[in-house]
Design a protein around this motif. Structure first.
Motif, PDB file in Angstrom:
ATOM      1  N   PHE A   1       0.849  -1.198   0.000  1.00  0.00           N
ATOM      2  CA  PHE A   1       0.000   0.000   0.000  1.00  0.00           C
ATOM      3  C   PHE A   1       0.879   1.240   0.000  1.00  0.00           C
ATOM      4  O   PHE A   1       2.069   1.177   0.338  1.00  0.00           O
ATOM      5  CB  PHE A   1      -0.962  -0.020   1.200  1.00  0.00           C
ATOM      6  CG  PHE A   1      -0.398   0.523   2.487  1.00  0.00           C
ATOM      7  CD1 PHE A   1      -0.482   1.878   2.799  1.00  0.00           C
ATOM      8  CD2 PHE A   1       0.220  -0.315   3.405  1.00  0.00           C
ATOM      9  CE1 PHE A   1       0.037   2.379   3.991  1.00  0.00           C
ATOM     10  CE2 PHE A   1       0.737   0.181   4.603  1.00  0.00           C
ATOM     11  CZ  PHE A   1       0.656   1.532   4.893  1.00  0.00           C
TER      12      PHE A   1
ATOM     13  N   HIS B   1       1.692  12.130   1.580  1.00  0.00           N
ATOM     14  CA  HIS B   1       1.095  13.415   1.966  1.00  0.00           C
ATOM     15  C   HIS B   1       1.420  14.514   0.964  1.00  0.00           C
ATOM     16  O   HIS B   1       0.782  15.572   0.985  1.00  0.00           O
ATOM     17  CB  HIS B   1       1.544  13.813   3.366  1.00  0.00           C
ATOM     18  CG  HIS B   1       0.962  12.915   4.416  1.00  0.00           C
ATOM     19  ND1 HIS B   1       0.069  13.337   5.367  1.00  0.00           N
ATOM     20  CD2 HIS B   1       1.120  11.582   4.638  1.00  0.00           C
ATOM     21  CE1 HIS B   1      -0.294  12.327   6.134  1.00  0.00           C
ATOM     22  NE2 HIS B   1       0.339  11.241   5.712  1.00  0.00           N
TER      23      HIS B   1
ATOM     24  N   LYS C   1       9.248   8.305   5.318  1.00  0.00           N
ATOM     25  CA  LYS C   1       9.876   7.931   4.042  1.00  0.00           C
ATOM     26  C   LYS C   1      10.803   9.035   3.567  1.00  0.00           C
ATOM     27  O   LYS C   1      10.710  10.174   4.004  1.00  0.00           O
ATOM     28  CB  LYS C   1       8.786   7.685   2.992  1.00  0.00           C
ATOM     29  CG  LYS C   1       7.832   6.560   3.406  1.00  0.00           C
ATOM     30  CD  LYS C   1       6.897   6.165   2.280  1.00  0.00           C
ATOM     31  CE  LYS C   1       5.732   7.117   2.149  1.00  0.00           C
ATOM     32  NZ  LYS C   1       4.717   6.597   1.201  1.00  0.00           N
TER      33      LYS C   1
HETATM   34  N1  MTE Z   1       8.046  11.564   4.115  1.00  0.00           N
HETATM   35  C1  MTE Z   1       6.885  10.926   4.258  1.00  0.00           C
HETATM   36  N2  MTE Z   1       6.853   9.828   5.032  1.00  0.00           N
HETATM   37  C2  MTE Z   1       5.689   9.148   5.211  1.00  0.00           C
HETATM   38  C3  MTE Z   1       4.492   9.605   4.599  1.00  0.00           C
HETATM   39  C4  MTE Z   1       4.558  10.754   3.771  1.00  0.00           C
HETATM   40  O1  MTE Z   1       3.570  11.212   3.189  1.00  0.00           O
HETATM   41  N3  MTE Z   1       5.774  11.387   3.635  1.00  0.00           N
HETATM   42  N4  MTE Z   1       3.317   8.930   4.841  1.00  0.00           N
HETATM   43  C5  MTE Z   1       3.264   8.182   6.110  1.00  0.00           C
HETATM   44  C6  MTE Z   1       2.102   7.355   6.284  1.00  0.00           C
HETATM   45  S1  MTE Z   1       0.684   8.143   6.772  1.00  0.00           S
HETATM   46  C7  MTE Z   1       2.151   5.996   6.207  1.00  0.00           C
HETATM   47  S2  MTE Z   1       0.840   5.039   6.605  1.00  0.00           S
HETATM   48  C8  MTE Z   1       3.366   5.314   5.703  1.00  0.00           C
HETATM   49  C9  MTE Z   1       3.033   4.558   4.436  1.00  0.00           C
HETATM   50  O2  MTE Z   1       4.151   3.916   3.932  1.00  0.00           O
HETATM   51  P1  MTE Z   1       4.097   3.249   2.477  1.00  0.00           P
HETATM   52  O3  MTE Z   1       3.604   4.303   1.513  1.00  0.00           O
HETATM   53  O4  MTE Z   1       5.454   2.755   2.215  1.00  0.00           O
HETATM   54  O5  MTE Z   1       3.094   2.133   2.571  1.00  0.00           O
HETATM   55  O6  MTE Z   1       4.416   6.211   5.433  1.00  0.00           O
HETATM   56  C10 MTE Z   1       4.505   7.312   6.291  1.00  0.00           C
HETATM   57  N5  MTE Z   1       5.700   8.049   5.985  1.00  0.00           N
END
Ligand code: MTE
Ligand code: MO
Length: 422
Positions: free
Chosen positions: A104, A108, A259
Motif C-alpha cells: 500500500f 502526503h 519515508k
Molecule cells: N516523508 C513521508 N513519510 C511518510 C508519509 C509521507 O507522506 N511522507 N506517509 C506516512 C504514512 S501516513 C504511512 S501510513 C506510511 C506509508 O508507507 P508506504 O507508503 O510505504 O506504505 O508512510 C509514512 N511516511
C-alpha cells in the motif's frame, strides 16, 4: 467412523483442521470444483508440458499477463499529484509477504524524485558530533533483516465512522496494511556514533518530500528496534515506499515510518508537528484527544471469502485471512461462521514472529446456508481483538485511527458476501 463423514467443530459448518483428504473432497459436494482442471485440459487440447520452445528471458520479471491483480481504491486529494493512498489487494494474495509493487502507499505530498547519490541523512541536535550519511556510507554498516507488517493507523476507519456497514471489499476497507522483509541499519548504531548528549529524549524524523513529513519518536524506540531501511523484499526500496531510505519503526503506526528520510534531530521534547497534533490523534467522546498512540493493536481479517470473493457451488471452502499485532506475536486466531456465537481455532502458518503477520486457515462446509463469517485474534500479551461494538462504546464514532475491530462478512444463500455490522 466412516472417514467420508465430516463432523463440524463449531456452528454452521466449521470443519476440523486436518479432516480433509482428497477422498472426502471428492466424495463431498466439492467434487464439482475439483473436476474442473481435467475438464479444462480436455477442452484445451494438449497439456502444457507439450508446448513449443517458449519465450525468452526478461531482464526484470513481471507477473503473467493472465494475472490482473493491482492496487485498489487509489485516491488522491483533488488538485494534488499523488497525495493520497492506494491499497493492497488483500483478497487476491496468499502467504504473508506483500509483493513490493502491491505494498500500500500513503503519500502526503506525492512521491519525490530523489537522486540517491546526492541524498544525505543528517543527524544533529543533542548529539556530540553531528553526522551526515550517504547511501553508500550506510551500506557499509552491518545490516539487519526484519519481516514486519506496516499499517496506516487510518486503516479500516470506514468501519468505525460509517453508521451503516459500507458495502466495500476487504482491500478498500483494510488494505492500508502490507508486509515486507525490510533490511537496514539499526538506528541505535547511528545514534551511538553521533553520541547522545544529556537530556536527549526524542528524535524528530523528517522526510525529503514536499510535505517534509515529520514525526517525534521516543528515544527508547529509536534505540530499540528502529532501522533506517534500505531494502524491501530483497531489492532497494521502491520510490513510493521511501527510496532511497526510510525510517522503519516496527509495530508503530505507519505514519511514523518517515519515508525519504533526510533528517533526524535529537531533542529533549516532542516537536508537536502537524501529524501528531491535528492528525494521528484520536478524538474521544469527552472532546479530548489521545496523543502519541503509537502501537498498532491486535487485529485480524478474513480475506476470503469476502466481498467480491463469494461462493459458487455448495461444498467445502477454505476460510483464510491475515492476523497481526504491534504488541506481540499472534498466538491464536478463532473463526466463527455464525456471527460469533460459536468459535473454532484456525490453523496458523507462515514464518510469523514479533511484529509479523500470520496467515490463518479454516475449512468450512457451505451447504447454501446464510452465514456470518468473523475472525478474532489474540496476541502474546493476552490482548484479544475487540468487536466493533466494544470499540464504538469505548471511543465513540469519531476516534478514526487505530480501528482494530472484528470484521464480519455476511454470506447470503446465493453465496454473495457483504460487509456487515450485525
Ligand atoms: N516523508 C513521508 N513519510 C511518510 C508519509 C509521507 O507522506 N511522507 N506517509 C506516512 C504514512 S501516513 C504511512 S501510513 C506510511 C506509508 O508507507 P508506504 O507508503 O510505504 O506504505 O508512510 C509514512 N511516511
Ligand atoms: Mo498513515
Amino acid at each position: 467412523m466412516n472417514d467420508n463423514m465430516l463432523v463440524p467443530v463449531a456452528g454452521n459448518g466449521l470443519l476440523p483442521l486436518r479432516a480433509l483428504n482428497r477422498r472426502q473432497l471428492l466424495a463431498g459436494i466439492g467434487a464439482g470444483a475439483l473436476a474442473l482442471p481435467s475438464a479444462a485440459l480436455a477442452a484445451g487440447g494438449r497439456p502444457s508440458w507439450m508446448q513449443g520452445a517458449g519465450a525468452g528471458m526478461r531482464s526484470y520479471g513481471t507477473p503473467s499477463p493472465a494475472e490482473t491483480v493491482s492496487r485498489v481504491a487509489i485516491g488522491s486529494q483533488p488538485g494534488t499529484t499523488g497525495s493520497g493512498a492506494s491499497r493492497t489487494p488483500l483478497a487476491a494474495l496468499e502467504g504473508t509477504i506483500t509483493p513490493s509493487g502491491l505494498h500500500f502507499e500513503r503519500h502526503h505530498s506525492g512521491v519525490p524524485a530523489i537522486d540517491p547519490a546526492a541524498h544525505r541523512l543528517h543527524i544533529h541536535g543533542l548529539v556530540e558530533k553531528p553526522l551526515a550519511f550517504s547511501l553508500e556510507a550506510l551500506e557499509r554498516y552491518p545490516l539487519v533483516t526484519q519481516l514486519r507488517f506496516l499499517e496506516c493507523s487510518g486503516n479500516s476507519a470506514a468501519n468505525l465512522a460509517a453508521p451503516e456497514a459500507p458495502d466495500l471489499d476487504v482491500a478498500t476497507l483494510h488494505g492500508l496494511v502490507s508486509q515486507s522483509e525490510w533490511v537496514g541499519v539499526p538506528l541505535s548504531v547511528l545514534l551511538e556514533e553521533a553520541g547522545l548528549k544529556p537530556g536527549a529524549a526524542w528524535v524528530i524524523a523528517e522526510g525529503a518530500d514536499a510535505a517534509a513529513m515529520s514525526r517525534s519518536v521516543p528515544l527508547a524506540k529509536a534505540l530499540d528496534d528502529a532501522i533506517v531501511a534500505l531494502y524491501q523484499n530483497g531489492e532497494r526500496l521502491r520510490p513510493e515506499n521511501g527510496y532511497p531510505m526510510r525510517l522503519f519503526l516496527p509495530n508503530y503506526e505507519g505514519n511514523m515510518s518517515v519515508k525519504w528520510l533526510r533528517r533526524l534531530k535529537v531533542t529533549d521534547q516532542p516537536a508537536m508537528t502537524k501529524d501528531e497534533t491535528s492528525k494521528y490523534t484520536e478524538l474521544m467522546p469527552d472532546g479530548r484527544a489521545a496523543q502519541f498512540t503509537f502501537t498498532m493493536g491486535v487485529k485480524s481479517v478474513i480475506t476470503r471469502p469476502s466481498k467480491g470473493y463469494g461462493l459458487g457451488a455448495q461444498g467445502i471452502y477454505p476460510i483464510t485471512g491475515l492476523a497481526w499485532s504491534g504488541q506481540g506475536e499472534i498466538r491464536r486466531v478463532e473463526v466463527s461462521a455464525d456471527g460469533g456465537r460459536s468459535w473454532a481455532d484456525a490453523a496458523l502458518e507462515g514464518p510469523g514472529g514479533p511484529g509479523a503477520m500470520v496467515r490463518f486457515r479454516m475449512p468450512w462446509l457451505w451447504q447454501g446456508q446464510p452465514a456470518t463469517l468473523v475472525s478474532r485474534a489474540t496476541d502474546s500479551t493476552g490482548a484479544r481483538q475487540p468487536t466493533r461494538e466494544m470499540l464504538v462504546q469505548a471511543r465513540g464514532p469519531q476516534s478514526l485511527y487505530h480501528y482494530n475491530g472484528q470484521q464480519r462478512w455476511q454470506v447470503s444463500a446465493a453465496g454473495d458476501v457483504r460487509n456487515s455490522y450485525v
